[in-house]
Design an enzyme around this catalytic site. Structure first.
Site, mmCIF file in Angstrom:
data_model
loop_
_atom_site.group_PDB
_atom_site.id
_atom_site.type_symbol
_atom_site.label_atom_id
_atom_site.label_comp_id
_atom_site.label_asym_id
_atom_site.label_seq_id
_atom_site.Cartn_x
_atom_site.Cartn_y
_atom_site.Cartn_z
ATOM 1 N N ASP A 8 0.798 -1.240 0.000
ATOM 2 C CA ASP A 8 0.000 0.000 0.000
ATOM 3 C C ASP A 8 0.830 1.290 0.000
ATOM 4 O OD1 ASP A 8 -1.860 -2.018 0.280
ATOM 5 O OD2 ASP A 8 -2.741 -1.296 2.138
ATOM 6 N N LYS A 108 -6.999 -4.996 -3.106
ATOM 7 C CA LYS A 108 -7.726 -5.576 -1.963
ATOM 8 C C LYS A 108 -8.668 -4.550 -1.371
ATOM 9 C CE LYS A 108 -4.066 -4.251 1.256
ATOM 10 N NZ LYS A 108 -4.811 -3.332 2.125
ATOM 11 N N CYS A 153 -1.848 -2.877 7.670
ATOM 12 C CA CYS A 153 -1.746 -3.752 6.496
ATOM 13 C C CYS A 153 -0.421 -4.501 6.412
ATOM 14 C CB CYS A 153 -2.033 -2.949 5.240
ATOM 15 S SG CYS A 153 -3.767 -2.407 5.208
HETATM 16 C C1 VGL Z 1 -4.588 0.490 5.853
HETATM 17 C C2 VGL Z 1 -6.180 1.181 7.341
HETATM 18 C C3 VGL Z 1 -7.157 1.070 6.381
HETATM 19 C C4 VGL Z 1 -3.145 0.173 5.584
HETATM 20 C C5 VGL Z 1 -5.561 0.356 4.878
HETATM 21 O O1 VGL Z 1 -2.718 0.154 4.402
HETATM 22 O O2 VGL Z 1 -2.403 -0.056 6.580
HETATM 23 N N1 VGL Z 1 -4.903 0.888 7.086
HETATM 24 N N2 VGL Z 1 -6.831 0.657 5.151
#
Ligand code: VGL
Ligand code: ZN
Length: 208
Positions: A8, A108, A153
């Protein structure tokens, strides 16, 4: 064979993004150095990819504010600000990240009824993304994981990798990752270590 999993590294989790992680952008040059000089056979990236009505968004729960606790499909859920909505700049990878080097992108978080911190499966552990099968087919023996955010994540992905890829050596690259909250980061690293994730820094890999 050795694979790198970048979690991410998107605008939404960098300064100026909707769910900015402190110094999130500082990991981009580290990630690029690992891509170029880490000796990897395979570069994989995950991308948080939510529909606009995703149930992890506080905006979908009347009376809730971002970072409140709530519930989603009967399980406790942090209420996040709207972030990484499909097709918006917030969901794009950081512009300086060497995305040309990606062999595979795992999106995702598309099911509005469940959150998916891990790149491997939803938080309720019902639906898998297919990433574990892909890495198994590719013959990954070492999986290095880094990115945003350590306390969500990244650590969820590392723990699922241990669980879903038996026999694969899983490592967390600490200086190529940033997290949301200091206490959460500490706890996540302690849990990863206790379960068998090896904690390393990029210098251990780049100078190997
Ligand atoms: C994430 C919270 C919500 C992350 C993704 O990438 O850590 N955290 N969505
Ligand atoms: Zn998300």
């Amino acid at each position: 064979m050795k694979a790198l999993l970048l979690i991410d590294i998107q605008n939404g989790f960098c300064p100026g993004g909707n769910l900015a992680v402190g110094d999130g952008d500082k990991i981009v040059p580290v990630a690029n150095a690992l891509i170029d000089n880490g000796g990897y056979d395979l570069i994989v990236a995950s991308q948080d990819w939510h529909p606009a009505n995703h149930g992890s968004f506080a905006s979908q729960h009347p009376g809730k504010k971002p970072f409140d606790m709530g519930e989603l499909s009967g399980i406790p859920q942090v209420m996040w600000p709207d972030h990484c909505v499909q097709g918006t700049p917030d969901a794009e990878f950081h512009p300086d990240l060497n995305t040309d080097a990606f062999d595979y992108v795992q999106q995702k978080g598309e099911n509005p009824a469940v959150d998916s911190y891990s790149a491997f499966r939803d938080n309720d552990q019902t639906a898998t993304t297919g990433l574990a099968d892909y890495l198994e087919r590719q013959g990954a023996a070492i999986l290095d994981i880094c990115g945003l955010a350590t306390d969500y994540c990244v650590s969820f992905s590392a723990l699922d990798a241990l669980d879903m890829l038996p026999g694969v050596k899983v490592r967390f690259i600490e200086d190529a990752s940033r997290g949301i909250a200091a206490e959460g980061i500490k706890a996540a690293i302690a849990t990863m270590r206790a379960k068998g994730v090896i904690i390393v820094n990029s210098s251990d890999i780049l100078n190997a």
